[in-house]
Design a protein around this motif. Structure first.
Motif, PDB file in Angstrom:
ATOM      1  N   THR A   1     -24.684 -11.041  16.144  1.00  0.00           N
ATOM      2  CA  THR A   1     -24.973 -10.784  14.664  1.00  0.00           C
ATOM      3  C   THR A   1     -26.599 -10.263  14.222  1.00  0.00           C
ATOM      4  O   THR A   1     -26.976 -10.573  12.540  1.00  0.00           O
ATOM      5  CB  THR A   1     -24.520 -12.283  13.641  1.00  0.00           C
ATOM      6  OG1 THR A   1     -25.330 -13.231  14.591  1.00  0.00           O
ATOM      7  CG2 THR A   1     -23.010 -12.687  14.112  1.00  0.00           C
ATOM      8  N   LYS A   2     -27.037 -10.283  14.507  1.00  0.00           N
ATOM      9  CA  LYS A   2     -28.896 -10.100  14.708  1.00  0.00           C
ATOM     10  C   LYS A   2     -29.093 -11.584  14.103  1.00  0.00           C
ATOM     11  O   LYS A   2     -29.938 -11.091  12.733  1.00  0.00           O
ATOM     12  CB  LYS A   2     -29.283  -8.842  14.213  1.00  0.00           C
ATOM     13  CG  LYS A   2     -28.671  -8.017  14.783  1.00  0.00           C
ATOM     14  CD  LYS A   2     -28.806  -6.058  14.419  1.00  0.00           C
ATOM     15  CE  LYS A   2     -28.182  -4.837  14.966  1.00  0.00           C
ATOM     16  NZ  LYS A   2     -28.020  -3.903  13.762  1.00  0.00           N
ATOM     17  N   SER A   3     -28.606 -12.322  14.034  1.00  0.00           N
ATOM     18  CA  SER A   3     -29.311 -14.083  13.609  1.00  0.00           C
ATOM     19  C   SER A   3     -30.168 -14.549  14.296  1.00  0.00           C
ATOM     20  O   SER A   3     -31.022 -15.360  13.684  1.00  0.00           O
ATOM     21  CB  SER A   3     -28.350 -14.698  13.128  1.00  0.00           C
ATOM     22  OG  SER A   3     -27.387 -15.103  14.458  1.00  0.00           O
ATOM     23  N   ILE A   4     -30.548 -14.358  15.686  1.00  0.00           N
ATOM     24  CA  ILE A   4     -31.342 -14.710  16.154  1.00  0.00           C
ATOM     25  C   ILE A   4     -32.568 -13.504  16.768  1.00  0.00           C
ATOM     26  O   ILE A   4     -33.044 -12.353  15.857  1.00  0.00           O
ATOM     27  CB  ILE A   4     -31.095 -13.878  18.168  1.00  0.00           C
ATOM     28  CG1 ILE A   4     -31.843 -14.888  19.200  1.00  0.00           C
ATOM     29  CG2 ILE A   4     -31.783 -12.689  18.209  1.00  0.00           C
ATOM     30  CD1 ILE A   4     -31.398 -15.147  20.386  1.00  0.00           C
ATOM     31  N   SER A   5     -34.150 -14.785  16.310  1.00  0.00           N
ATOM     32  CA  SER A   5     -35.478 -13.704  16.911  1.00  0.00           C
ATOM     33  C   SER A   5     -35.818 -12.742  17.265  1.00  0.00           C
ATOM     34  O   SER A   5     -34.669 -11.869  18.170  1.00  0.00           O
ATOM     35  CB  SER A   5     -35.957 -15.118  17.009  1.00  0.00           C
ATOM     36  OG  SER A   5     -36.298 -14.636  18.440  1.00  0.00           O
ATOM     37  N   ILE A   6     -36.372 -11.924  16.183  1.00  0.00           N
ATOM     38  CA  ILE A   6     -36.715  -9.883  16.937  1.00  0.00           C
ATOM     39  C   ILE A   6     -37.031 -10.210  17.785  1.00  0.00           C
ATOM     40  O   ILE A   6     -37.247  -9.784  18.813  1.00  0.00           O
ATOM     41  CB  ILE A   6     -37.583  -9.971  15.705  1.00  0.00           C
ATOM     42  CG1 ILE A   6     -37.941  -8.242  16.518  1.00  0.00           C
ATOM     43  CG2 ILE A   6     -39.116 -10.363  16.150  1.00  0.00           C
ATOM     44  CD1 ILE A   6     -38.353  -7.579  15.112  1.00  0.00           C
ATOM     45  N   GLN A   7     -37.888 -10.851  18.718  1.00  0.00           N
ATOM     46  CA  GLN A   7     -37.858 -11.148  19.494  1.00  0.00           C
ATOM     47  C   GLN A   7     -37.008 -11.134  20.478  1.00  0.00           C
ATOM     48  O   GLN A   7     -37.197 -10.537  21.913  1.00  0.00           O
ATOM     49  CB  GLN A   7     -39.214 -11.904  20.494  1.00  0.00           C
ATOM     50  CG  GLN A   7     -41.189 -11.488  20.092  1.00  0.00           C
ATOM     51  CD  GLN A   7     -40.981 -12.013  18.503  1.00  0.00           C
ATOM     52  OE1 GLN A   7     -40.000 -12.606  17.674  1.00  0.00           O
ATOM     53  NE2 GLN A   7     -41.679 -11.282  17.838  1.00  0.00           N
ATOM     54  N   HIS A   8     -36.230 -12.414  20.942  1.00  0.00           N
ATOM     55  CA  HIS A   8     -35.210 -12.544  21.478  1.00  0.00           C
ATOM     56  C   HIS A   8     -34.149 -11.452  21.186  1.00  0.00           C
ATOM     57  O   HIS A   8     -33.263 -10.995  22.606  1.00  0.00           O
ATOM     58  CB  HIS A   8     -34.202 -14.134  21.382  1.00  0.00           C
ATOM     59  CG  HIS A   8     -35.389 -14.734  21.261  1.00  0.00           C
ATOM     60  ND1 HIS A   8     -35.162 -16.705  20.967  1.00  0.00           N
ATOM     61  CD2 HIS A   8     -36.597 -15.491  22.433  1.00  0.00           C
ATOM     62  CE1 HIS A   8     -36.455 -17.059  21.712  1.00  0.00           C
ATOM     63  NE2 HIS A   8     -37.317 -16.582  22.563  1.00  0.00           N
ATOM     64  N   GLU A   9     -34.204 -10.660  19.953  1.00  0.00           N
ATOM     65  CA  GLU A   9     -33.192  -9.261  19.884  1.00  0.00           C
ATOM     66  C   GLU A   9     -33.601  -8.902  21.501  1.00  0.00           C
ATOM     67  O   GLU A   9     -32.813  -7.883  21.401  1.00  0.00           O
ATOM     68  CB  GLU A   9     -33.300  -8.877  18.469  1.00  0.00           C
ATOM     69  CG  GLU A   9     -32.098  -7.656  18.457  1.00  0.00           C
ATOM     70  CD  GLU A   9     -31.914  -7.300  16.626  1.00  0.00           C
ATOM     71  OE1 GLU A   9     -31.748  -6.674  16.893  1.00  0.00           O
ATOM     72  OE2 GLU A   9     -32.610  -8.681  16.079  1.00  0.00           O
ATOM     73  N   TYR A  10     -34.372  -8.530  21.455  1.00  0.00           N
ATOM     74  CA  TYR A  10     -34.619  -7.473  22.778  1.00  0.00           C
ATOM     75  C   TYR A  10     -33.963  -7.709  23.608  1.00  0.00           C
ATOM     76  O   TYR A  10     -34.052  -7.065  24.329  1.00  0.00           O
ATOM     77  CB  TYR A  10     -36.266  -7.780  23.204  1.00  0.00           C
ATOM     78  CG  TYR A  10     -37.333  -6.973  22.226  1.00  0.00           C
ATOM     79  CD1 TYR A  10     -38.357  -5.743  22.689  1.00  0.00           C
ATOM     80  CD2 TYR A  10     -37.814  -7.374  20.904  1.00  0.00           C
ATOM     81  CE1 TYR A  10     -39.195  -5.145  21.728  1.00  0.00           C
ATOM     82  CE2 TYR A  10     -38.170  -7.114  19.614  1.00  0.00           C
ATOM     83  CZ  TYR A  10     -39.541  -5.828  20.467  1.00  0.00           C
ATOM     84  OH  TYR A  10     -40.461  -5.254  19.340  1.00  0.00           O
ATOM     85  N   PHE A  11     -33.462  -8.969  23.996  1.00  0.00           N
ATOM     86  CA  PHE A  11     -32.872  -8.874  25.600  1.00  0.00           C
ATOM     87  C   PHE A  11     -31.514  -9.045  24.764  1.00  0.00           C
ATOM     88  O   PHE A  11     -30.603  -9.323  25.887  1.00  0.00           O
ATOM     89  CB  PHE A  11     -33.151 -10.151  26.275  1.00  0.00           C
ATOM     90  CG  PHE A  11     -34.420 -11.133  25.829  1.00  0.00           C
ATOM     91  CD1 PHE A  11     -35.195  -9.882  27.143  1.00  0.00           C
ATOM     92  CD2 PHE A  11     -35.777 -10.956  25.695  1.00  0.00           C
ATOM     93  CE1 PHE A  11     -36.201 -10.520  27.777  1.00  0.00           C
ATOM     94  CE2 PHE A  11     -36.724 -10.945  25.555  1.00  0.00           C
ATOM     95  CZ  PHE A  11     -37.013 -11.204  26.746  1.00  0.00           C
ATOM     96  N   SER A  12     -30.816  -8.205  24.232  1.00  0.00           N
ATOM     97  CA  SER A  12     -29.816  -7.954  23.533  1.00  0.00           C
ATOM     98  C   SER A  12     -29.030  -7.608  25.113  1.00  0.00           C
ATOM     99  O   SER A  12     -27.367  -7.222  25.028  1.00  0.00           O
ATOM    100  CB  SER A  12     -29.210  -7.052  22.743  1.00  0.00           C
ATOM    101  OG  SER A  12     -29.662  -6.170  22.276  1.00  0.00           O
ATOM    102  N   HIS A  13     -28.953  -6.809  25.986  1.00  0.00           N
ATOM    103  CA  HIS A  13     -28.730  -6.256  27.018  1.00  0.00           C
ATOM    104  C   HIS A  13     -27.553  -7.306  28.181  1.00  0.00           C
ATOM    105  O   HIS A  13     -27.130  -6.321  27.895  1.00  0.00           O
ATOM    106  CB  HIS A  13     -29.925  -4.833  27.935  1.00  0.00           C
ATOM    107  CG  HIS A  13     -31.282  -5.662  28.086  1.00  0.00           C
ATOM    108  ND1 HIS A  13     -32.506  -5.994  27.653  1.00  0.00           N
ATOM    109  CD2 HIS A  13     -30.993  -7.089  28.812  1.00  0.00           C
ATOM    110  CE1 HIS A  13     -33.011  -6.634  27.970  1.00  0.00           C
ATOM    111  NE2 HIS A  13     -32.640  -7.360  28.696  1.00  0.00           N
ATOM    112  N   GLY A  14     -28.346  -8.416  27.475  1.00  0.00           N
ATOM    113  CA  GLY A  14     -27.531  -9.305  27.956  1.00  0.00           C
ATOM    114  C   GLY A  14     -25.904  -9.202  27.804  1.00  0.00           C
ATOM    115  O   GLY A  14     -25.132  -9.766  28.836  1.00  0.00           O
ATOM    116  N   LEU A  15     -25.937  -8.802  26.992  1.00  0.00           N
ATOM    117  CA  LEU A  15     -24.569  -8.802  25.993  1.00  0.00           C
ATOM    118  C   LEU A  15     -23.796  -8.526  27.345  1.00  0.00           C
ATOM    119  O   LEU A  15     -22.009  -8.138  27.603  1.00  0.00           O
ATOM    120  CB  LEU A  15     -23.370  -7.953  25.171  1.00  0.00           C
ATOM    121  CG  LEU A  15     -23.888  -8.683  23.881  1.00  0.00           C
ATOM    122  CD1 LEU A  15     -24.473  -8.135  22.538  1.00  0.00           C
ATOM    123  CD2 LEU A  15     -23.785 -10.400  23.308  1.00  0.00           C
TER     124      LEU A  15
END
Length: 313
Positions: free
Chosen positions: A41-55
């Motif tokens: 949902t891109k509700s996480i902080s922008i720095q933590h969004e960098y790690f979305s490859h974890g999906l």
């Protein structure tokens, strides 16, 4: 009769593995859900969004660990002294209540458990799944790296400005800013492709392991150099298009590529190009003689009891 009682007693006592998995689910289930929900949902902080490859990476790590279960069971139980400090540190980080420290406690805890249950052989067996988890754990690393990619931002801005001038547009470049027909566009760290570079390198790590490309140092080196090149070129093109849309007043096209599904489609195309790059390297670069493996074959996932292919990861 005695054997029956012993069996019943053994049945009533929950296995250690099930107990550990249950505790991990209770402690870290909500945390993992917070990651997944924030990435989706891109509700996480922008720095933590960098790690979305974890999906993709975390389920793949779990799949690899599950495939190694027979090899894990064959290992002799042993306790490595390093497990106790790691478990203590993980407990301390989790108890802090700070999100970044709680995040880091997960890979530390799993590493400590491997050393506590199976010693160094167990850690070697699960090294690659643990690496995938660690590289997908949200931290402030992007924030620490951002100041050092200013030259890359300036290069992308300057190159995009030159490309737009070829189409007769009025462009002025000042450091990381482009003024296109009087409309100012900034090549921010996030827009410079740092997130996409993280994702590309992470997926490249998975692909190199899965295809067996990591058996050759030369092929692996060329592959990761190519990943960096694709990421830079791809983001030059993307920023050029964004500056063009913004400068020409095409707001809907700009929003589509910048924040909507157009950006996701562009990222998917860049990741798809990694497969093309692997095939090109396999075709052009012969495998090393001492590490020979069929260059065109896909490495089968753990049909030998979970042992990973020998390589550099």
């Amino acid at each position: 009769m005695v054997a029956t009682r012993q069996s019943l007693k053994s049945f009533q006592r929950p296995p250690l593995t099930a107990l550990i998995l249950g505790l991990l689910a209770v402690l870290y289930g909500p945390l993992l859900w917070h990651w997944v929900d924030g990435w989706l949902t891109k509700s996480i902080s922008i720095q933590h969004e960098y790690f979305s490859h974890g999906l993709l990476g975390i389920p793949f790590a779990a799949y690899l660990a599950w495939g190694k279960r027979q090899s894990w069971q064959r290992l002799e139980p042993r306790l490595h002294w390093l497990s106790l400090p790691l478990l203590g540190l993980a407990f301390g980080l989790y108890s802090s209540g700070l999100s970044d420290l709680m995040n880091l406690s997960l890979p530390l805890l799993l590493t400590g458990l491997c050393l506590a249950l199976k010693g160094w052989p167990g850690l070697r067996l699960e090294a690659f799944p643990l690496l995938l988890l660690a590289l997908a754990t949200p931290t402030q690393l992007p924030y620490l790296i951002e100041p050092y990619i200013l030259p890359l931002q300036q290069f992308i801005a300057a190159t995009a400005g030159v490309l737009l001038q070829q189409f007769g547009m009025d462009v002025q470049v000042n450091q990381i800013y482009l003024a296109v027909n009087g409309q100012l566009v900034e090549v921010a760290p996030h827009c410079a492709g740092l997130k996409m570079l993280f994702t590309s390198l992470y997926m490249g790590l998975i692909l190199a392991y899965w295809t067996g490309l990591n058996r050759s140092r030369l092929r692996t080196g060329l592959f990761f150099i190519g990943i960096v090149g694709i990421s830079i070129v791809g983001n030059i093109i993307r920023n050029t298009l964004l500056a063009f849309f913004h400068g020409s007043g095409q707001r809907s096209a700009f929003d589509w590529l910048h924040e909507s599904w157009g950006g996701d489609l562009y990222s998917a195309a860049m990741l798809g190009s990694l497969i093309v790059l692997i095939r090109a390297i396999e075709h052009a670069v012969p495998p090393s003689l001492n590490l020979a493996a069929p260059a065109s074959s896909m490495a089968e996932p753990d049909r030998t009891g979970g042992q990973p292919p020998r390589g550099y990861f």
